[in-house]
Design a protein around this motif. Structure first.
Motif, PDB file in Angstrom:
ATOM      1  N   LEU A  11    -113.395 -26.748 -57.599  1.00 43.03           N
ATOM      2  CA  LEU A  11    -113.379 -27.466 -56.325  1.00 43.03           C
ATOM      3  C   LEU A  11    -112.463 -28.658 -56.555  1.00 43.03           C
ATOM      4  CD1 LEU A  11    -117.183 -27.432 -55.558  1.00 43.03           C
ATOM      5  CD2 LEU A  11    -115.417 -26.024 -54.524  1.00 43.03           C
ATOM      6  N   ASN A 112    -121.221 -30.651 -56.557  1.00 43.35           N
ATOM      7  CA  ASN A 112    -120.765 -29.982 -55.334  1.00 43.35           C
ATOM      8  C   ASN A 112    -121.084 -28.495 -55.338  1.00 43.35           C
ATOM      9  OD1 ASN A 112    -119.835 -32.232 -54.039  1.00 43.35           O
ATOM     10  ND2 ASN A 112    -117.722 -31.977 -54.677  1.00 43.35           N
ATOM     11  N   SER A 113    -121.100 -27.880 -56.508  1.00 45.46           N
ATOM     12  CA  SER A 113    -121.445 -26.455 -56.569  1.00 45.46           C
ATOM     13  C   SER A 113    -122.889 -26.228 -56.147  1.00 45.46           C
ATOM     14  CB  SER A 113    -121.202 -25.901 -57.968  1.00 45.46           C
ATOM     15  OG  SER A 113    -119.826 -25.876 -58.235  1.00 45.46           O
ATOM     16  N   ASP A 115    -124.579 -28.409 -54.148  1.00 47.63           N
ATOM     17  CA  ASP A 115    -124.619 -28.808 -52.735  1.00 47.63           C
ATOM     18  C   ASP A 115    -124.116 -27.689 -51.818  1.00 47.63           C
ATOM     19  OD1 ASP A 115    -125.468 -31.288 -53.589  1.00 47.63           O
ATOM     20  OD2 ASP A 115    -123.537 -32.274 -53.282  1.00 47.63           O
ATOM     21  N   ARG A 116    -123.125 -26.939 -52.261  1.00 44.22           N
ATOM     22  CA  ARG A 116    -122.510 -25.895 -51.426  1.00 44.22           C
ATOM     23  C   ARG A 116    -123.124 -24.523 -51.618  1.00 44.22           C
ATOM     24  NH1 ARG A 116    -116.313 -27.486 -50.799  1.00 44.22           N
ATOM     25  NH2 ARG A 116    -116.615 -29.724 -50.677  1.00 44.22           N
TER      26      ARG A 116
END
Length: 179
Positions: A11, A112-113, A115-116
């Motif tokens: 990301l 973020n991994s 969170d997504r």
């Protein structure tokens, strides 16, 4: 767990001076962290921007960047020839480049991994356990996204965000401490 999920990385949300900006925004400096002697790891380094930032903020330290994306590693090696980069899956850190490291920075990628929905809570905890096992005694683990969380000796020593606590920040903090 299946490492296949990890192949959706990176990301690439990092900008040059992101580490400095994130810490300064929270009225901190990287040098204010009590990082013991030893090398620093940028876990999920993408194109090496954060690795470079760390090398300028901690100039007497060896800084190593790793990422699963070989194209990003090629760019990093070309842009920052004096730094060390390796193309490996971050889940293989313990067997390929176990350190030990004085500090591991995982900026954007891991948080973020989760969170997504790219990884689930169980996978996050397994990765956090790997990272913690590659630290020296008193080593520092720094996770960042819209927030920054710093761990030392399995204690949260800092947890700040731009807009106060966020639910994902609290979840990540719990998962790291349980790992």
């Amino acid at each position: 767990f299946s490492k296949k999920l990890m192949n959706v990385w990176p990301l690439d949300l990092t900008n040059l001076n992101r580490i400095r900006w994130t810490f300064e925004y929270n009225n901190l400096t990287v040098s204010s962290l009590e990082i013991p002697e030893g090398p620093i790891l940028d876990w999920g380094c993408s194109r090496g921007l954060t690795t470079y930032d760390l090398s300028t903020l901690l100039p007497r330290r060896k800084v190593v960047g790793i990422d699963i994306d070989s194209c990003c590693i090629d760019i990093a090696k070309m842009d920052y020839p004096g730094l060390e980069f390796h193309c490996i899956d971050g889940c293989d850190l313990k067997t390929i480049l176990p350190g030990p490291y004085a500090a591991i920075f995982a900026m954007n990628n891991l948080s973020n991994s989760l969170d997504r929905g790219i990884i689930d809570e169980k996978q996050f905890k397994e990765i956090a356990k790997i990272l913690k096992s590659c630290l020296v005694d008193d080593g520092v683990l720094v996770l960042g996204s819209e927030y920054i969380i710093v761990y030392q000796n399995n204690i949260t020593i800092l947890g700040r965000s731009r807009e106060g606590d966020k639910p994902n920040q609290n979840l990540i903090n719990r998962l790291v401490l349980e790992a």
